[in-house]
Design an enzyme around this catalytic site. Structure first.
Site, short mmCIF file in Angstrom:
data_model
loop_
_atom_site.label_atom_id
_atom_site.label_comp_id
_atom_site.label_asym_id
_atom_site.label_seq_id
_atom_site.Cartn_x
_atom_site.Cartn_y
_atom_site.Cartn_z
NE ARG A 46 -2.32 0.78 3.69
CZ ARG A 46 -1.62 1.49 4.60
NH1 ARG A 46 -1.25 2.73 4.34
NH2 ARG A 46 -1.27 0.94 5.74
CE1 TYR A 98 -16.18 10.82 -17.79
CE2 TYR A 98 -14.86 10.99 -15.79
CZ TYR A 98 -15.71 10.27 -16.61
OH TYR A 98 -16.09 9.01 -16.26
CG ASP A 170 -7.97 15.08 -16.88
OD1 ASP A 170 -7.15 14.39 -17.52
OD2 ASP A 170 -9.09 14.66 -16.55
CE LYS A 195 -10.74 6.86 -20.01
NZ LYS A 195 -10.68 6.89 -18.55
#
Length: 379
Positions: A46, A98, A170, A195
């Site tokens: 983690r 978005y 972004d 993406k």
């Protein structure tokens, strides 16, 4: 090293035992210590993992940042970046971003005491006018999703710097191959690595890249404390995908330009949204701050929603699906899919209508894609 070389070589040499040319996957959840005060740099996945760290080093180098944190989804990357702020802070964002980002801001974080203004960020004057004493950040999405509007990054970051605001961009739609916002004055860059960075539609992930030490430390702390880090296997998939980012983006762009030019001339298409077209109102701005025009485009059909539905049904190569950036071409309907989380009024204000169709152009033959789309429109 040139960009394509960094894609292949940065961060990959993690195997000192066998000299593997490809970064190994370290699926372990924990690492044993040499003694009570000494370990080999990792203690619990983690908090850190060699495979994930390889990806983080790679992406930081590609964007020009000092550090990166690879997380489990693109939304996790946005969430982590919002913890650079606190309840009561005000953040300015575009009104055409978005749908998932809009939902996170307007609902989830607003309910936690954050404040947001959604403005036409193509006009820097509107950004300036939205600033209040509580404003602490500016959220930049360029090109915007789904209408490919372009934000003048340098103009907006100058406003942010003048008012001591944190600017976050972004960069998912273009990837660092075509745009590097940190070079234009942005403080933090986020990606949905699902993406173009991964590029094969087989993983979900995100990344936060920073260029200031204070932001680096805060993001690292939040990702560890909230358990947002991506799995070693997901990190390995993205690191594998990013090796071909350069040639993939060139193939994507060829297809997008060919498709955009056909759509721009088709009688059943009312409007095409693609910055690579000379008719796009921000073509010159896109050309000045990007190294290419990318593979995302949208268009409005000349008729109603019923006609749009027929187009979807007539397509053979374009798959009706959300997401973007994979090697296969995808097509979707923002009204009911990617931007359904926005209110109807918000969609209309952004310019999204029932005629709007969004396309993620893959790396198939441009001729085949053009023929398939033309046949669907004509049918």
């Amino acid at each position: 090293m040139k960009f394509e070389t960094r894609c292949v070589h940065t961060g990959v040499e993690k195997d000192s035992a066998y000299n593997s040319c490809i970064t190994p996957i370290y699926p372990t959840s924990t690492f044993y210590w040499d003694d009570l005060t000494t370990n080999r740099g990792y203690d619990y996945t983690r908090s850190g993992n060699p495979t994930r760290r390889a990806l983080e080093e790679n992406l930081a180098a590609l964007e020009g940042g000092i550090d990166c944190r690879a997380v489990c989804t693109g939304m996790a990357a946005i969430t982590a970046s919002m913890f650079l702020f606190k309840p009561g802070d005000h953040i300015i964002a575009g009104n055409d971003i978005y749908g998932g980002t809009y939902r996170l801001f307007s609902d989830v974080f607003t309910n936690q005491g954050y404040k947001f203004s959604f403005v036409n960020m193509r006009d820097p004057a509107q950004v300036e006018a939205a600033i209040t004493p509580e404003t602490k950040g500016i959220w930049i999405e360029t090109p915007s999703n789904p209408l490919l509007n372009i934000v003048d990054i340098e103009a907006v970051t100058k406003i942010a710097q003048a008012h001591d605001l944190i600017s976050i961009a972004d960069n998912t739609f273009l990837s660092p191959y075509l745009q590097r916002p940190l070079e234009k004055g942005v403080d933090v860059v986020i990606h949905s690595t699902t993406k173009y960075l991964n590029g094969h539609s087989d993983v979900v992930g995100g990344a936060v890249i920073t260029k200031k030490e204070a932001h680096q430390e805060r993001i690292g702390y939040i990702v560890n404390a909230m358990g947002l880090g991506c799995s070693p296997f997901d990190a390995w998939l993205v690191l594998r995908g990013v090796k071909t980012l350069g040639p993939r983006m060139e193939a994507h762009q060829r297809g997008a330009m060919a498709l955009a030019r056909m759509l721009d001339e088709h009688p059943k298409v009312q409007k095409v949204y693609y910055p690579g077209l000379e008719s796009h109102p921000q073509h010159a701005l896109a050309k000045s701050q990007q190294d290419g025009f990318g593979a995302m485009l949208s268009f409005d059909v000349a008729e109603d929603r019923t006609f749009a539905e027929k187009v979807f049904k007539n397509l053979k190569l374009f798959q009706l699906a959300e997401s973007l950036g994979g090697v296969e071409s995808l097509i979707e309907y923002p009204e009911t899919m990617s931007h359904a989380s926005m209110t109807a009024d918000a969609r209309r204000e952004a310019g999204i209508s029932e005629r709007t169709i969004r396309v993620s152009v893959g790396i198939e033959s441009p001729e085949d894609l053009v023929a398939d789309m033309r046949n669907a429109l004509d049918a």
